[in-house]
Design a protein around this motif. Structure first.
Motif: not given
Ligand code: GCB
Length: 629
Positions: A297-321
Motif C-alpha cells: 500500500l503506498a501513497t505517492d512516492p517521494g518526500p512525504g509519501g508513505d508505504s506499507l506492506t502486509d502479508e494477507m490471505g484472501f477467503r470468504t466466510i458466510e453461513t447458509r442455514g
C-alpha cells in the motif's frame, strides 16, 4: 484524527471511555488530550524503535505518584521523573534507583511480591530521539492492563482503558532531539464498571504486557485499511485505505505483485480511498492452503509519501442455514479454546515462542480452528494463525455479569471491539468476532449485546458475529435432561456459541449419555466450551470402571462421552473444548489439585499432555467428531 467512519467511531469511543469511568475518581482529572490517541494498523510491519527491555518500575499501592495526602492531583507527581538532589526538595521516589521490570511482561510473574498485586505500577524509560522534518511520531503500546496514563518529558500525552488492545499516542509535539523519557502509570485494579468486571476465571496479569515502540510516519500516513475478498465475486478484492492527514485527491496504490494486480485510487474528503482490485488466479486462503500474499500500500512516492506492506490471505466466510461456508464450501471447526497463558513459564503470553508452542499443540491435536479466549490476544497469535492455517474466533472481555445497565460500560465494550477489529481485520484466519461469554439472560444484557452485535456487523460486514451463550436445562421424558439453546441473544448472532459442562459441573459421566439437545435456532452451532479438570500425572487405579474426578482417566472418559453426545446434535458445526493448557486463576483454590490453576487443560502448564489430549486428537484426526453439513 481524520473522520473515516471507523476513525470517528474509535475517536469518539476513546474520547468517551476514559472520561466517564465513575468508579475511579481519578479518571476525569487525569483525562489527557485524547486527540493524540489513535491506533495504527499493521504496525508490526512498520520500521519502529523498540522500547522493549528493562524499564524502571515503582510499585505504588496508594497512588502516591498521582495524589497528594488530601487526594488532590499532584502537579509534581512521579511523571515529573525528578532526579535525586541531596540539596533540593526531598522526594518520595527515584526512578533511577528503582528496580526494573521487563517489557513486555506482566509484573505478577516477574517478582514474587507482585504475584497477587492489583494496583498502580509506574514505569519509566529513557530514549533517544532524532527528529525528522514532516513526520509524526507515535508511542505504540501493544497492551497495558488495565488502565494507563502516559507522560513524555513530563507532559501528559494520552490515556487508555482496556487491557488487551493496542493504542498509539501521538508524541510528535512532546519529543525533542537527544534524550527523552517516558513515564506510564499502569493500574490493574479490577473495576465493577470495567470490561471485564470484578469476576473472571483468569489471572489479572498487570503491566505492559506487550511490545512498546516508537513509530515515525510521514505527516500524511496510512493508519487504517480493509482489504477483503468479495463474497459475491471471488475475483475481486475490495475495501478502503485511509490516509490520516491527507487532503482529498491524494493518490494511493494498492498492489499484489505476485498476482500482477494493481489499483490506483484517490482519497475523498474524508481521506479515505475506496479500493476495488480485480485479481486473477487467486489462491484462496484456507487451513489446507494458508496462502499469504505480499500486499503493498503506498501513497505517492517521494518526500512525504508513505508505504506499507502486509502479508494477507484472501477467503470468504458466510453461513447458509446451519452451515458455515469457507470459500463457499461447508467446513467443520475442529478446535480448542486457548488462553493467552505462557506455556512452561506461566504469565501472559507475548513471544513468538509462546505462540508457536500454543498453536503448534493445537495443530498437533488435529485442529483447523481455535477459540482465542476471552480477550484479544497478542497480534503475534493472529499473525501466526494466518501463517499456520488456523481459523480463529476472537473475543472481547464482555465476560459474565458486566454492569449491562450502567451507561458508562457500553462505550468501553464498543471501544474494545473497535480496537480489536481495527487491529486484526487484515488477518484471514479470523472468521468469528465474539461479543460475549456466558452473560446472564436479562433485558439489559440483551439490549447491550444487541447493540454490540450491530456495531460489529457495521464495523466488519465480512465476518460472522457470535457469542458463547449459557444453555437452559429441563428434564426430558426418558429421565435424562435436555439442554435448550434459546437465549434471545441468539437472534442477532450469525453463529451460536454454547458452553456446557455436562459430566463435570453437573450430572456425572452417565448424565452425558442421557442428555439430549434442543437447539432452537436454525443457525450453525459451535460448542464453544465443554470439558473437565484433571491433574497431569494423577491416575485412577488400573482397571477402575469409575475413575475419580481430577484423574486423567476421568477427563479422558468425559471426552469420550462428550464426543458421542455432541455427535447427536445436527446443527453442530464446530467445537472448542475447554481448554488447551492449564492456566492460572485466582478462583481455583483447591490445594494439591488446583493451587491457583484451572486444571481443565488438555496439557499441563509444564507441557505434559494428559490422556484426553489423545482422545480428542484421535477424534479430530479420524474426523469422528462433527460434520460440516
Ligand atoms: C466457563 C468460562 C471459562 C471458565 C470455565 C471453567 O464457562 O467461560 O472462562 O474458565 O467455564 O473452567 O469453569
Amino acid at each position: 484524527m481524520l473522520p473515516s467512519a471507523t476513525n470517528i467511531l474509535v475517536a469518539a469511543l476513546v474520547l468517551v471511555a476514559p472520561c466517564i469511568a465513575q468508579t475511579d475518581r481519578q479518571a476525569n482529572d487525569l483525562a489527557p488530550p485524547d486527540a493524540h490517541t489513535t491506533l495504527l494498523v499493521d504496525v508490526d510491519h512498520r520500521t519502529a524503535t523498540s522500547l522493549d527491555g528493562d524499564w524502571h518500575a515503582i510499585v505504588d499501592p496508594y497512588s502516591t505518584g498521582l495524589y497528594t495526602f488530601h487526594q488532590e492531583i499532584r502537579k509534581d507527581g512521579f511523571f515529573m521523573n525528578a532526579p535525586f538532589n541531596p540539596h533540593g526538595d526531598p522526594r518520595d521516589y527515584n526512578f533511577a534507583k528503582a528496580g526494573t521490570l521487563k517489557v513486555p511482561g506482566d509484573w505478577n510473574t516477574q517478582r514474587p511480591d507482585l504475584f497477587y498485586y492489583e494496583g498502580v505500577v509506574w514505569y519509566q524509560k529513557d530514549f533517544d530521539y532524532a527528529p525528522k522534518p514532516n513526520t509524526r511520531t507515535f508511542l505504540h503500546i501493544g497492551a497495558a492492563n488495565y488502565r494507563s496514563f502516559v507522560w513524555v518529558n513530563t507532559k501528559k500525552v494520552c490515556s487508555h482503558e482496556g487491557g488487551f488492545t493496542p493504542f498509539d499516542c501521538d508524541v510528535t509535539d512532546f519529543v525533542r532531539a537527544g534524550s527523552n523519557f517516558v513515564v506510564l502509570s499502569v493500574d490493574n485494579t479490577r473495576l465493577a464498571d470495567g470490561v471485564p468486571t470484578l469476576q473472571t476465571d483468569w489471572w489479572n496479569y498487570g503491566g505492559l504486557t506487550r511490545d512498546v515502540s516508537l513509530v515515525t510516519v510521514p505527516a500524511a500516513f496510512i493508519d487504517d485499511y480493509d482489504l477483503h475478498l468479495s463474497r459475491e465475486d471471488r475475483g475481486l478484492i475490495e475495501g478502503y485505505v485511509h490516509v490520516e492527514g491527507a487532503p482529498a485527491g491524494t493518490r494511493v496504490t494498492v498492489s499484489i505483485p505476485e498476482l500482477s494486480a494493481k489499483a490506483m485510487v484517490t482519497t475523498d474528503a474524508n481521506s479515505r480511498a475506496a479500493v476495488s482490485l480485480p485479481v486473477q488466479h487467486l489462491s484462496l486462503w484456507s487451513p489446507e492452503n494458508p496462502k499469504l500474499y505480499t500486499v503493498v500500500l503506498a501513497t505517492d512516492p517521494g518526500p512525504g509519501g508513505d508505504s506499507l506492506t502486509d502479508e494477507m490471505g484472501f477467503r470468504t466466510i458466510e453461513t447458509r442455514g446451519t452451515q458455515i461456508l469457507l470459500n463457499g464450501k461447508p467446513v467443520f471447526l475442529r478446535g480448542v479454546s486457548i488462553h493467552a497463558e505462557a506455556p512452561y513459564r506461566t504469565g501472559r503470553a507475548y513471544s513468538e515462542k509462546d505462540v508457536d508452542t500454543l498453536l503448534g499443540w493445537a495443530k498437533e491435536m488435529g485442529c483447523n480452528y481455535v477459540r482465542l479466549v476471552h480477550y484479544p490476544h497478542d497480534e503475534r497469535m493472529t499473525r501466526a494463525a494466518d501463517r499456520m492455517g488456523i481459523l480463529v474466533w476472537s473475543e472481547i472481555p464482555d465476560y459474565w455479569a458486566l454492569q449491562f445497565d450502567n451507561p458508562v460500560v457500553l462505550p468501553k465494550s464498543e471501544q474494545q471491539i473497535s480496537e480489536m477489529i481495527r487491529r486484526d481485520r487484515d488477518k484471514a484466519s479470523i472468521i468469528l468476532w465474539s461479543v460475549a461469554n456466558e452473560t446472564p439472560n436479562n433485558e439489559a444484557r440483551t439490549k447491550y449485546l444487541t447493540t454490540m452485535a450491530a456495531l460489529t456487523h457495521q464495523l466488519d460486514p465480512t465476518r460472522l458475529v457470535t457469542a458463547a451463550l449459557l444453555v437452559r436445562t429441563e428434564k426430558n421424558a426418558s429421565g435424562g435432561t435436555t439442554k435448550i439453546v434459546d437465549d434471545p441473544l441468539g437472534k442477532v448472532l450469525d453463529v451460536i456459541g454454547a458452553n456446557e459442562y455436562v459430566g463435570w459441573y453437573e450430572q456425572g459421566l452417565a448424565g452425558v449419555d442421557e442428555t439430549t439437545w434442543d437447539v432452537r435456532y436454525q443457525k450453525p452451532l459451535i460448542m464453544s466450551e465443554w470439558g473437565g479438570g484433571a491433574v497431569a500425572g494423577l491416575h485412577a487405579p488400573a482397571g477402575s470402571d469409575h475413575p475419580e474426578t481430577w484423574t486423567e482417566e476421568y477427563q479422558a472418559d468425559l471426552y469420550q462421552h462428550q464426543i458421542a453426545m455432541l455427535n447427536r446434535i445436527p446443527q453442530l458445526r464446530g467445537t472448542s473444548p475447554w481448554v488447551l493448557m492449564d492456566f492460572r486463576s485466582p478462583r481455583r483454590l483447591n490445594p494439591g489439585i488446583q493451587d491457583d490453576f484451572n486444571r481443565k487443560g488438555l496439557i499441563s502448564e509444564e507441557g505434559k499432555k494428559k490422556q484426553a489430549f489423545f482422545v480428542l486428537q484421535k477424534a479430530y484426526e479420524e474426523k469422528a467428531l462433527g460434520k460440516p453439513e
